[in-house]
Motif scaffolding. Sequence first.
Motif, PDB file in Angstrom:
ATOM      1  N   ARG A  42       0.838  -1.202   0.000  1.00 48.40           N
ATOM      2  CA  ARG A  42       0.000   0.000   0.000  1.00 48.40           C
ATOM      3  C   ARG A  42       0.869   1.246   0.000  1.00 48.40           C
ATOM      4  O   ARG A  42       0.562   2.216  -0.678  1.00 48.40           O
ATOM      5  N   ILE A  43       1.937   1.254   0.755  1.00 52.93           N
ATOM      6  CA  ILE A  43       2.800   2.429   0.806  1.00 52.93           C
ATOM      7  C   ILE A  43       3.405   2.704  -0.568  1.00 52.93           C
ATOM      8  O   ILE A  43       3.445   3.831  -1.022  1.00 52.93           O
ATOM      9  N   SER A  69       1.349  10.877  -3.871  1.00 50.99           N
ATOM     10  CA  SER A  69       2.157  11.810  -3.081  1.00 50.99           C
ATOM     11  C   SER A  69       1.259  12.681  -2.200  1.00 50.99           C
ATOM     12  O   SER A  69       0.079  12.883  -2.492  1.00 50.99           O
ATOM     13  N   ARG A  70       1.844  13.172  -1.134  1.00 49.09           N
ATOM     14  CA  ARG A  70       1.106  14.062  -0.225  1.00 49.09           C
ATOM     15  C   ARG A  70       0.597  15.285  -0.980  1.00 49.09           C
ATOM     16  O   ARG A  70      -0.527  15.721  -0.776  1.00 49.09           O
ATOM     17  N   GLU A  71       1.413  15.845  -1.861  1.00 47.72           N
ATOM     18  CA  GLU A  71       1.020  17.026  -2.629  1.00 47.72           C
ATOM     19  C   GLU A  71      -0.145  16.727  -3.567  1.00 47.72           C
ATOM     20  O   GLU A  71      -1.079  17.512  -3.684  1.00 47.72           O
ATOM     21  N   TYR A  74      -2.403  14.318  -3.257  1.00 50.15           N
ATOM     22  CA  TYR A  74      -3.598  14.079  -2.451  1.00 50.15           C
ATOM     23  C   TYR A  74      -4.144  15.398  -1.900  1.00 50.15           C
ATOM     24  O   TYR A  74      -5.357  15.634  -1.907  1.00 50.15           O
ATOM     25  N   ALA A  75      -3.243  16.270  -1.442  1.00 50.43           N
ATOM     26  CA  ALA A  75      -3.663  17.574  -0.925  1.00 50.43           C
ATOM     27  C   ALA A  75      -4.352  18.391  -2.015  1.00 50.43           C
ATOM     28  O   ALA A  75      -5.391  19.016  -1.771  1.00 50.43           O
ATOM     29  N   ARG A  76      -3.807  18.369  -3.211  1.00 49.04           N
ATOM     30  CA  ARG A  76      -4.415  19.111  -4.323  1.00 49.04           C
ATOM     31  C   ARG A  76      -5.821  18.592  -4.607  1.00 49.04           C
ATOM     32  O   ARG A  76      -6.767  19.348  -4.804  1.00 49.04           O
ATOM     33  N   TRP A  77      -5.978  17.249  -4.589  1.00 45.41           N
ATOM     34  CA  TRP A  77      -7.295  16.673  -4.829  1.00 45.41           C
ATOM     35  C   TRP A  77      -8.278  17.062  -3.723  1.00 45.41           C
ATOM     36  O   TRP A  77      -9.426  17.413  -3.994  1.00 45.41           O
TER      37      TRP A  77
END
Length: 167
Positions: free
Chosen positions: A90-91, A96-98, A100-103
């Motif tokens: 899963r990892i 990426s964090r970016e 996911y944050a954008r979504w």
Amino acid sequence: VDAALKDVKSSCRNKKIVVRFSSAYHGHVSGVDYLNCQDHVFLKECTQESIEFIEKYHYRIAAVIVNPMQHFTGVNKSSPPGEKLTLSSRIRSAVSREEYARWLHDLQERCDYCTTYLTRVTLILDDIYFAFRTPELFSKDYFVHPDTGASMKPNVVILGKGVAAGY
């Protein structure tokens, strides 16, 4: 989670649909499990199509609930808490964090747009498993917008076990 969904649904006239994202965990003894999810629509996480669906059907959607813990466990992958067997795969498959944050911010913008110009669509962050596990404390502050650094401003943040030490 049940109380938040009931509250939001009762405040929306004739809007009963709750949008959830594939395999996101929101509890196994509440009314939001896979066996008891009447009036729930499941969409793919991190897709533009899901965001467009929300605007298209805003007049039927009371709330959109997202569990940001999916970022760590694998977007659109089944992962109940405590399940460790497929952790390493899963990892490797996590976005990426970016990204996911954008979504998440795009999702919030669409919910805000619907609320301002069409009909109210409540954005709910289920932080029961996320809260107090990072230095930022909440997912709304962990997933800041990659370009502006702005925190999210969801309509509802669900806390529980993180506040009550698991009780």
